[in-house]
Design a protein around this motif. Sequence first.
Motif, PDB file in Angstrom:
ATOM      1  N   ASP A  67       0.824  -1.200   0.000  1.00 21.56           N
ATOM      2  CA  ASP A  67       0.000   0.000   0.000  1.00 21.56           C
ATOM      3  C   ASP A  67       0.863   1.256   0.000  1.00 21.56           C
ATOM      4  OD1 ASP A  67      -2.356   1.373  -0.047  1.00 21.56           O
ATOM      5  OD2 ASP A  67      -2.753   1.208   2.101  1.00 21.56           O
ATOM      6  N   GLU A  68       2.009   1.147   0.634  1.00 21.16           N
ATOM      7  CA  GLU A  68       2.824   2.355   0.828  1.00 21.16           C
ATOM      8  C   GLU A  68       3.849   2.604  -0.275  1.00 21.16           C
ATOM      9  OE1 GLU A  68       4.218   1.761   4.793  1.00 21.16           O
ATOM     10  OE2 GLU A  68       2.269   2.341   5.666  1.00 21.16           O
ATOM     11  N   VAL A  69       4.388   1.526  -0.854  1.00 17.26           N
ATOM     12  CA  VAL A  69       5.446   1.709  -1.833  1.00 17.26           C
ATOM     13  C   VAL A  69       4.852   2.074  -3.202  1.00 17.26           C
ATOM     14  CG1 VAL A  69       5.572  -0.641  -2.735  1.00 17.26           C
ATOM     15  CG2 VAL A  69       7.664   0.699  -2.469  1.00 17.26           C
ATOM     16  N   ASP A  70       5.665   2.656  -4.073  1.00 16.07           N
ATOM     17  CA  ASP A  70       5.166   3.017  -5.402  1.00 16.07           C
ATOM     18  C   ASP A  70       5.092   1.788  -6.308  1.00 16.07           C
ATOM     19  OD1 ASP A  70       7.873   3.303  -7.347  1.00 16.07           O
ATOM     20  OD2 ASP A  70       8.156   3.416  -5.166  1.00 16.07           O
ATOM     21  N   SER A  71       4.229   1.861  -7.305  1.00 14.13           N
ATOM     22  CA  SER A  71       3.981   0.659  -8.102  1.00 14.13           C
ATOM     23  C   SER A  71       5.185   0.257  -8.947  1.00 14.13           C
ATOM     24  CB  SER A  71       2.743   0.831  -8.973  1.00 14.13           C
ATOM     25  OG  SER A  71       2.789   2.040  -9.651  1.00 14.13           O
ATOM     26  N   ALA A  95      -4.427  -4.229  -1.603  1.00  9.61           N
ATOM     27  CA  ALA A  95      -3.837  -3.766  -0.344  1.00  9.61           C
ATOM     28  C   ALA A  95      -4.590  -2.560   0.201  1.00  9.61           C
ATOM     29  CB  ALA A  95      -2.360  -3.427  -0.552  1.00  9.61           C
ATOM     30  N   SER A  96      -4.849  -1.628  -0.674  1.00 13.80           N
ATOM     31  CA  SER A  96      -5.527  -0.424  -0.245  1.00 13.80           C
ATOM     32  C   SER A  96      -6.941  -0.740   0.260  1.00 13.80           C
ATOM     33  CB  SER A  96      -5.556   0.553  -1.427  1.00 13.80           C
ATOM     34  OG  SER A  96      -6.674   1.378  -1.351  1.00 13.80           O
ATOM     35  N   HIS A  97      -7.626  -1.616  -0.453  1.00 17.03           N
ATOM     36  CA  HIS A  97      -8.984  -1.997  -0.085  1.00 17.03           C
ATOM     37  C   HIS A  97      -9.004  -2.694   1.276  1.00 17.03           C
ATOM     38  CE1 HIS A  97     -13.101  -2.319  -1.393  1.00 17.03           C
ATOM     39  NE2 HIS A  97     -13.149  -3.584  -1.039  1.00 17.03           N
ATOM     40  N   VAL A  98      -8.160  -3.709   1.428  1.00 14.45           N
ATOM     41  CA  VAL A  98      -8.127  -4.473   2.674  1.00 14.45           C
ATOM     42  C   VAL A  98      -7.714  -3.579   3.840  1.00 14.45           C
ATOM     43  CG1 VAL A  98      -6.880  -6.278   3.921  1.00 14.45           C
ATOM     44  CG2 VAL A  98      -7.748  -6.721   1.619  1.00 14.45           C
ATOM     45  N   ASN A  99      -6.714  -2.773   3.618  1.00 12.30           N
ATOM     46  CA  ASN A  99      -6.249  -1.922   4.710  1.00 12.30           C
ATOM     47  C   ASN A  99      -7.315  -0.931   5.146  1.00 12.30           C
ATOM     48  OD1 ASN A  99      -3.773  -3.151   4.796  1.00 12.30           O
ATOM     49  ND2 ASN A  99      -2.765  -1.652   3.465  1.00 12.30           N
ATOM     50  N   SER A 100      -8.034  -0.367   4.187  1.00 12.26           N
ATOM     51  CA  SER A 100      -9.012   0.644   4.585  1.00 12.26           C
ATOM     52  C   SER A 100     -10.291   0.020   5.131  1.00 12.26           C
ATOM     53  CB  SER A 100      -9.319   1.573   3.407  1.00 12.26           C
ATOM     54  OG  SER A 100      -9.943   0.854   2.379  1.00 12.26           O
ATOM     55  N   VAL A 101     -10.686  -1.129   4.591  1.00 13.40           N
ATOM     56  CA  VAL A 101     -11.942  -1.729   5.049  1.00 13.40           C
ATOM     57  C   VAL A 101     -11.756  -2.497   6.357  1.00 13.40           C
ATOM     58  CG1 VAL A 101     -13.744  -3.420   4.515  1.00 13.40           C
ATOM     59  CG2 VAL A 101     -12.919  -1.869   2.737  1.00 13.40           C
ATOM     60  N   MET A 108     -10.250  -9.575   8.982  1.00 12.66           N
ATOM     61  CA  MET A 108     -10.839 -10.257   7.830  1.00 12.66           C
ATOM     62  C   MET A 108     -11.240 -11.679   8.171  1.00 12.66           C
ATOM     63  SD  MET A 108      -8.713  -9.584   4.342  1.00 12.66           S
ATOM     64  CE  MET A 108      -9.818 -10.032   3.021  1.00 12.66           C
ATOM     65  N   ALA A 109     -10.358 -12.338   8.890  1.00 11.32           N
ATOM     66  CA  ALA A 109     -10.547 -13.763   9.182  1.00 11.32           C
ATOM     67  C   ALA A 109     -11.801 -14.027  10.001  1.00 11.32           C
ATOM     68  CB  ALA A 109      -9.323 -14.315   9.905  1.00 11.32           C
ATOM     69  N   GLU A 110     -12.340 -12.990  10.635  1.00 15.44           N
ATOM     70  CA  GLU A 110     -13.543 -13.178  11.450  1.00 15.44           C
ATOM     71  C   GLU A 110     -14.830 -13.028  10.649  1.00 15.44           C
ATOM     72  OE1 GLU A 110     -13.070 -10.117  14.309  1.00 15.44           O
ATOM     73  OE2 GLU A 110     -11.422 -11.123  15.381  1.00 15.44           O
ATOM     74  N   LYS A 111     -14.720 -12.544   9.425  1.00 12.87           N
ATOM     75  CA  LYS A 111     -15.922 -12.262   8.631  1.00 12.87           C
ATOM     76  C   LYS A 111     -16.437 -13.515   7.928  1.00 12.87           C
ATOM     77  CE  LYS A 111     -15.394  -7.881   9.549  1.00 12.87           C
ATOM     78  NZ  LYS A 111     -16.231  -7.258  10.588  1.00 12.87           N
ATOM     79  N   GLU A 118     -17.726 -11.059  -1.536  1.00 10.60           N
ATOM     80  CA  GLU A 118     -18.226  -9.810  -2.119  1.00 10.60           C
ATOM     81  C   GLU A 118     -17.143  -8.752  -2.106  1.00 10.60           C
ATOM     82  OE1 GLU A 118     -21.863  -8.265  -2.164  1.00 10.60           O
ATOM     83  OE2 GLU A 118     -22.385 -10.259  -2.933  1.00 10.60           O
ATOM     84  N   CYS A 119     -16.500  -8.663  -0.970  1.00  7.52           N
ATOM     85  CA  CYS A 119     -15.467  -7.648  -0.804  1.00  7.52           C
ATOM     86  C   CYS A 119     -14.322  -7.861  -1.791  1.00  7.52           C
ATOM     87  CB  CYS A 119     -14.963  -7.681   0.631  1.00  7.52           C
ATOM     88  SG  CYS A 119     -13.599  -6.547   0.904  1.00  7.52           S
ATOM     89  N   LEU A 120     -13.856  -9.082  -1.872  1.00  6.85           N
ATOM     90  CA  LEU A 120     -12.728  -9.382  -2.768  1.00  6.85           C
ATOM     91  C   LEU A 120     -13.103  -9.160  -4.228  1.00  6.85           C
ATOM     92  CD1 LEU A 120     -11.434 -12.607  -0.982  1.00  6.85           C
ATOM     93  CD2 LEU A 120     -10.203 -10.435  -1.182  1.00  6.85           C
TER      94      LEU A 120
END
Length: 211
Positions: A67-71, A95-101, A108-111, A118-120
């Motif tokens: 999420d932090e490093v450049d592409s 990365a951005s999606h998982v980190n923000s959600v 995640m593992a609890e959902k 759906e999220c993925l």
Amino acid sequence: MSASSSAKIALITRVLGTKYGRIDWWRGPPEEVMIGAILTQQTRWEHVNKALTELKRRGLCSLRAIDEVDSVTIESAIRCTGFYRIKAQRLKSLASHVNSVYGDTNIMAEKPTHHLRECLMGVHGIGAETADSILCYAFQRPCFVIDAYTERICRCIGITEKRQALKTLFEKVLPGDAAVHQQVHAHIVEYAKEFCAKKRCGECTLASLNG
DNA sequence: GACCAGGTCCTTG
DNA sequence: CAAGGACATGGT
């Protein structure tokens, strides 16, 4: 008179299980499996392993780091997997999606599975197969992965449904145990790599199950 | 050099 | 909706 689709699937599951025994595929922390799931799109696993090793060497094998490093930096580490520009974008989207959600993979593992799926699937660059790989191999959910090989083998034995229908069928036939789903999918891929590459599809003996 | 690899998205007809 | 193309490197 040919057997029902369910019976055929139960049968090849048993035959391939006997042939290959236990296969340990995709052991590793959820984040690593998720990253690998994107990298493995349309390429060989050996290349993915190289890329994962390189990402680890650079301290980039985590969703936080990605999420932090450049592409461009990610691209250079994953080049050997092919489609490296688009895959770098996909990794960053994930990365951005998982980190923000969720914040992290422990949350995640609890959902519930359907929620995660759906999220993925909402992440640009993650389709059904990649989502199901992640659910099955990273989060140990009984979610069957249908890939090109599975489709090909099913066609060989006279099951011509499309991917979504095949997934439903396998999930109906198999017990609700992630370990079983992992094994069966791995067995199918091993068999297909051995006998169902496009050039030598004739060597596949599963067609005899076709009645 | 040709062909293919554990997909996904976008564009066309 | 089905079919075709783009994305790209590396192994056989």
